[in-house]
Design a protein around this motif. Structure first.
Motif, PDB file in Angstrom:
ATOM      1  N   GLU A 149     -27.492 -50.721  15.537  1.00  0.00           N
ATOM      2  CA  GLU A 149     -28.195 -51.869  15.819  1.00  0.00           C
ATOM      3  C   GLU A 149     -26.527 -53.086  15.844  1.00  0.00           C
ATOM      4  OE1 GLU A 149     -31.894 -53.230  13.580  1.00  0.00           O
ATOM      5  OE2 GLU A 149     -33.187 -52.282  14.814  1.00  0.00           O
ATOM      6  N   LYS A 150     -26.116 -52.889  15.787  1.00  0.00           N
ATOM      7  CA  LYS A 150     -24.884 -53.788  15.991  1.00  0.00           C
ATOM      8  C   LYS A 150     -23.772 -52.729  16.854  1.00  0.00           C
ATOM      9  CE  LYS A 150     -24.810 -55.013  11.171  1.00  0.00           C
ATOM     10  NZ  LYS A 150     -23.141 -55.494   9.626  1.00  0.00           N
ATOM     11  N   ALA A 151     -23.582 -54.365  18.282  1.00  0.00           N
ATOM     12  CA  ALA A 151     -22.577 -53.960  19.011  1.00  0.00           C
ATOM     13  C   ALA A 151     -21.389 -53.702  18.878  1.00  0.00           C
ATOM     14  CB  ALA A 151     -22.971 -54.480  20.225  1.00  0.00           C
ATOM     15  N   TYR A 152     -20.303 -53.093  18.334  1.00  0.00           N
ATOM     16  CA  TYR A 152     -18.917 -53.443  17.154  1.00  0.00           C
ATOM     17  C   TYR A 152     -17.951 -53.204  18.631  1.00  0.00           C
ATOM     18  CZ  TYR A 152     -20.309 -51.847  12.919  1.00  0.00           C
ATOM     19  OH  TYR A 152     -21.422 -51.729  12.121  1.00  0.00           O
ATOM     20  N   ASP A 259     -29.517 -54.663  22.980  1.00  0.00           N
ATOM     21  CA  ASP A 259     -30.733 -54.995  22.451  1.00  0.00           C
ATOM     22  C   ASP A 259     -30.389 -54.755  20.959  1.00  0.00           C
ATOM     23  OD1 ASP A 259     -32.563 -55.534  21.444  1.00  0.00           O
ATOM     24  OD2 ASP A 259     -33.613 -53.657  21.898  1.00  0.00           O
ATOM     25  N   VAL A 260     -29.303 -55.589  21.088  1.00  0.00           N
ATOM     26  CA  VAL A 260     -28.308 -55.956  19.366  1.00  0.00           C
ATOM     27  C   VAL A 260     -29.250 -57.514  18.326  1.00  0.00           C
ATOM     28  CG1 VAL A 260     -26.551 -53.712  19.997  1.00  0.00           C
ATOM     29  CG2 VAL A 260     -26.528 -56.484  20.350  1.00  0.00           C
ATOM     30  N   LYS A 261     -28.675 -56.620  16.884  1.00  0.00           N
ATOM     31  CA  LYS A 261     -28.742 -58.110  16.386  1.00  0.00           C
ATOM     32  C   LYS A 261     -27.763 -58.848  15.889  1.00  0.00           C
ATOM     33  CE  LYS A 261     -33.320 -55.758  14.018  1.00  0.00           C
ATOM     34  NZ  LYS A 261     -33.793 -55.373  12.878  1.00  0.00           N
ATOM     35  N   GLU A 262     -26.433 -58.239  16.493  1.00  0.00           N
ATOM     36  CA  GLU A 262     -25.204 -58.637  15.537  1.00  0.00           C
ATOM     37  C   GLU A 262     -23.787 -58.374  16.449  1.00  0.00           C
ATOM     38  OE1 GLU A 262     -22.575 -58.787  11.606  1.00  0.00           O
ATOM     39  OE2 GLU A 262     -24.805 -57.860  11.662  1.00  0.00           O
ATOM     40  N   TYR A 263     -23.492 -58.831  17.275  1.00  0.00           N
ATOM     41  CA  TYR A 263     -22.032 -58.303  17.095  1.00  0.00           C
ATOM     42  C   TYR A 263     -21.294 -58.764  16.366  1.00  0.00           C
ATOM     43  CZ  TYR A 263     -24.140 -59.754  21.714  1.00  0.00           C
ATOM     44  OH  TYR A 263     -25.369 -59.952  23.047  1.00  0.00           O
ATOM     45  N   VAL A 264     -20.031 -57.216  15.785  1.00  0.00           N
ATOM     46  CA  VAL A 264     -18.920 -57.404  15.728  1.00  0.00           C
ATOM     47  C   VAL A 264     -17.464 -57.535  16.356  1.00  0.00           C
ATOM     48  CG1 VAL A 264     -17.669 -56.351  13.116  1.00  0.00           C
ATOM     49  CG2 VAL A 264     -20.440 -56.488  13.482  1.00  0.00           C
TER      50      VAL A 264
END
Length: 314
Positions: A149-152, A259-264
């Motif tokens: 659920e995170k996009a790195y 569809d992610v909750k957070e961008y890192v």
């Protein structure tokens, strides 16, 4: 504790770090990478040999004090020292460790090299097949554990957006040619006289470039950089910021559709900073930005983590 030389081979630069007792005590950066090795790797080998000799001499260390030379990135591609096959996603640190290859390049050094593989998306669908070399090592150096659920996001010559499964393995990723597009447009087109690389960004002009590209497309937006210089007499920072907003538009749009909750976001500040600004402006999702001090050593930390994985005696 083992001592290493760690090589991060990129598309445009090769970084060699000396790690003694777990600390990076020296580094050299050579402005040669995979792009200049397409016709052959003799120059790359010569530069790596020179860099290794320089690091050891400057730090009064003998070859016998170095356990291994750990290398990752494009240096393990067909345009590097030796091509190492990609492993297939999903893949975690265990799979990368098992796929490492050890050998000696006597024309470079008597110290054994350990080459890390890249990773490939398998499948028959053209839309999802992709390859990666180096960014996976960087990611393992940046993060103690990968989360779903995170996009790195790792901006660079070949910007990557990476996803993990519930087991902390790289499960999916896609690539944008962002950094190389910046370089090519600024060096080999008429924009060379208008766009100069800047380390900062004018937020207003960055957003203007993004919005103009949203309405009129990239091709038309790029020429506007020349108009800003010749007609409106804008300064270098304003022009570069508009140009950056336009070039980053398509990549940012693809990130907004996830569809992610957070961008890192990590990677080079030159691309990371405008990416952060645009993501925060265009999305209500959380944006976490990793500092330069982590990104600068990530590839070195990552390749050592992969090599030492599961070895309690190191």
């Amino acid at each position: 504790m083992s001592n290493y030389l760690a090589i991060d081979g990129g598309t445009t630069n090769t970084r060699i770090s000396l790690v003694k007792d777990g600390k990076i005590i020296g580094r050299v950066v050579k402005e040669i990478g995979a792009r200049k090795s397409i016709e052959g790797n003799m120059l790359l080998k010569s530069v790596i040999k020179e860099g290794i000799s320089q690091l050891l001499l400057d730090n009064h260390i003998q070859n016998g004090e170095i356990d291994r030379i750990l290398a990752s990135g494009m240096i393990t591609s067909e345009y590097g020292l030796m091509e190492i096959p990609h492993i297939i996603a999903p893949a975690g640190i265990s799979e990368f460790h098992s796929a490492m290859v050890e050998l000696v390049f006597p024309d470079i050094s008597e110290i054994p090299f350990v080459l890390g593989p890249g990773v490939r998306m398998d499948g028959r669908c053209f839309d999802t097949v992709d390859v990666m070399r180096g960014e996976e090592t960087e990611l393992f150096g940046l993060m103690d554990a990968l989360e779903p659920e995170k996009a790195y996001i790792l901006p660079g010559s070949h910007s990557k957006c990476i996803f993990a499964d519930v087991n902390g393995r790289i499960s999916y990723f896609f690539t944008s040619l962002t950094g190389e597009m910046f370089f090519a447009l600024m060096k080999d087109t008429i924009l060379k006289s208008a766009v100069a690389c800047e380390n900062q960004v004018d937020v207003d002009y960055l957003i203007k470039g993004y919005d103009f590209c949203e309405q009129w497309g990239l091709n038309r937006s790029l020429f506007k950089a020349r108009i800003l210089k010749n007609v409106f007499q804008c300064g270098p920072l304003e022009i570069y910021s508009f140009f950056s907003g336009a070039v980053l538009h398509d990549e940012v749009k693809s990130l907004l559709n996830l569809d992610v909750k957070e961008y890192v976001v990590a990677g080079k500040s030159q691309l990371r900073n405008p990416m952060e600004i645009l993501l925060k402006r265009c999305s209500d999702r959380e944006v976490t930005v990793l500092p330069d001090k982590l990104s600068d050593i990530a590839a070195t930390v990552g390749i050592i983590r992969i090599y030492e994985y599961g070895d309690e005696t190191i």
